[in-house]
Design an enzyme around this catalytic site. Structure first.
Site, PDB file in Angstrom:
ATOM      1  CE1 TYR B 177       0.670  -0.246   4.622  1.00 17.18           C
ATOM      2  CE2 TYR B 177       0.317   2.074   4.139  1.00 17.18           C
ATOM      3  CZ  TYR B 177       0.770   1.089   4.985  1.00 17.18           C
ATOM      4  OH  TYR B 177       1.329   1.435   6.188  1.00 17.18           O
ATOM      5  CB  CYS B 178       1.719   3.836  -1.697  1.00 16.39           C
ATOM      6  SG  CYS B 178       0.691   3.649  -3.171  1.00 16.39           S
ATOM      7  NE  ARG B 179       3.291   9.875  -1.193  1.00 20.96           N
ATOM      8  CZ  ARG B 179       4.170  10.519  -1.947  1.00 20.96           C
ATOM      9  NH1 ARG B 179       3.855  10.870  -3.179  1.00 20.96           N
ATOM     10  NH2 ARG B 179       5.363  10.808  -1.475  1.00 20.96           N
TER      11      ARG B 179
END
Lengths: 228, 228
Positions: B177-179
């Site tokens: 996952y990221c932003r």
DNA sequence: CAACTATTCAATAATTATATTGAATAGTTG
DNA sequence: CAACTATTCAATATAATTATTGAATAGTTG
């Protein structure tokens, strides 16, 4: 397509959606269409705009899928595309009320004159709704009441209130509601009824906000699903 | 102040708030600041804008109270004013994904290349989080991870992923996952790890969306209150 | 307090948004 | 299918938004 190009495209398309809401007239239209479908002429009259200008703004909303169109006889009826649109408007409205001092000031100033400060909020209403002493007064035009209203609310449109005042009892506690926090019908009702010696408060929110309460938010997708 | 004047004022002030969000760069800034506070220079670099232009856009956001300012040594740090701002952005984002075919198309096109179609959604993640086989991979820069992350997530910034690939095991199911949905770090991680023979999917949403899950929405006021 | 550095401001040019007017269109009804 | 009517379109003038450049400012650090 590289990373920058991808982001530029995405944010630009989405800003188009936000831009479609970013105009005072279009916000008022969204607020109005939250009550019921309406013809262009109708919207123009209600918002004080020319028909051509109203049509132009409706085109902008349509291009971003914020409103949908339906024909009824000679008239074209515009309505909100779905409940998420009103929900977004409500959230933006609340951010504004919470963080822009100016909004709160304008509302307070107006309500002071109408004796309608101290409105009750929708949650308080729900918890007190069973009391037999409380009577809900929907002071919107009949057409909007017919399109949907809070259960057990009595519809007396604001311009009939004075002539039908005989239907009301001084022993009851009245709660007047209308379209939403920026609708003045309820304020006018409070002003009139207070003057005549009735016990009355306005509901802070309007019918569409009550309706949103009974939708279940599918939080994972952010989408709204009708409950029942 | 008559009815029309009142409404004109209200909708005009509120449209100012919406206008402040209605720009691709400013949406990207809001999206970015949802992760962590950042200096002007930093924001400029991350978004590919000039510093002067970035500063100008930040002024617009500040005037509408969407961001707040803090000084840290020589730098001025900008951050979102509160969680409601990101929440509104999320809702607008979701309306766009749901009703603007173009957004969905751009995202799908990009992810097809990265083998990161079929992301898992945050609710599914929550219900499967206890499985010992799943490992959460936070591929954002360390600074953002430090500012807040999903519990038990391992931080390997995307540009270190290849060199630190030895830390990963082929038997595990990785979730990168990221932003948020428009951040490409997780897509790049999926592309790289899939290539190297690991089992990996991306999370559709980002850390700020996960964080919003654990706030309680005070629905009556529309405001957000921290839970715990 | 002098030098430095991050940020903001001011001026400009180019683009985009808006209201108004009157003409054009499409769709319905008799 | 002709007449009618609600709505949209097109053209225009005005106003607002945006990016760019380079200069000004404010605040910190040694």
């Amino acid at each position: 397509m590289d990373k920058r190009e991808f982001k530029d495209k995405i944010y630009s398309v989405l800003s188009g959606l936000v831009k479609a809401m970013a105009n005072p007239h279009r916000l008022e239209i969204i607020d109005l269409l939250g009550q019921a479908e309406r013809s262009v002429e109708d919207i123009a009259k209600e918002t004080g705009m020319s028909v051509a200008n109203t049509s132009q703004h409706l085109q902008v909303l349509k291009q971003s899928n914020l409103v949908r169109v339906k024909r009824n006889g000679n008239f074209i009826l515009y309505g909100l595309a779905n409940d998420s649109v009103y929900k977004s408007w409500r959230d933006l409205r609340e951010i504004g009320m919470g963080s822009l001092a100016e909004v709160e000031k304008i509302v307070r100033e107006f309500r002071t004159k109408k004796n309608s400060l101290e409105p009750i909020r929708i949650d308080e209403l729900i918890s007190r709704m069973n009391s037999s002493n409380i009577i809900l007064l929907d002071v919107r035009p009949h057409l909007e009441y017919k399109a949907g209203h809070i259960p057990n609310a009595v519809n007396i449109p604001i311009d009939q209130l004075l002539s039908r005042i005989g239907e009301l009892k001084k022993s009851k506690q009245y709660i007047a509601y209308c379209r939403g926090p920026f609708c003045v019908f309820a304020d006018e009702a409070v002003q009139l009824l207070t003057q005549k010696g009735f016990k009355v408060k306005r509901l802070e929110e309007g019918y569409p906000d009550w309706k949103l309460k009974f939708l279940v938010e599918d939080v994972s997708s952010g989408k709204i699903i009708t409950n029942g």
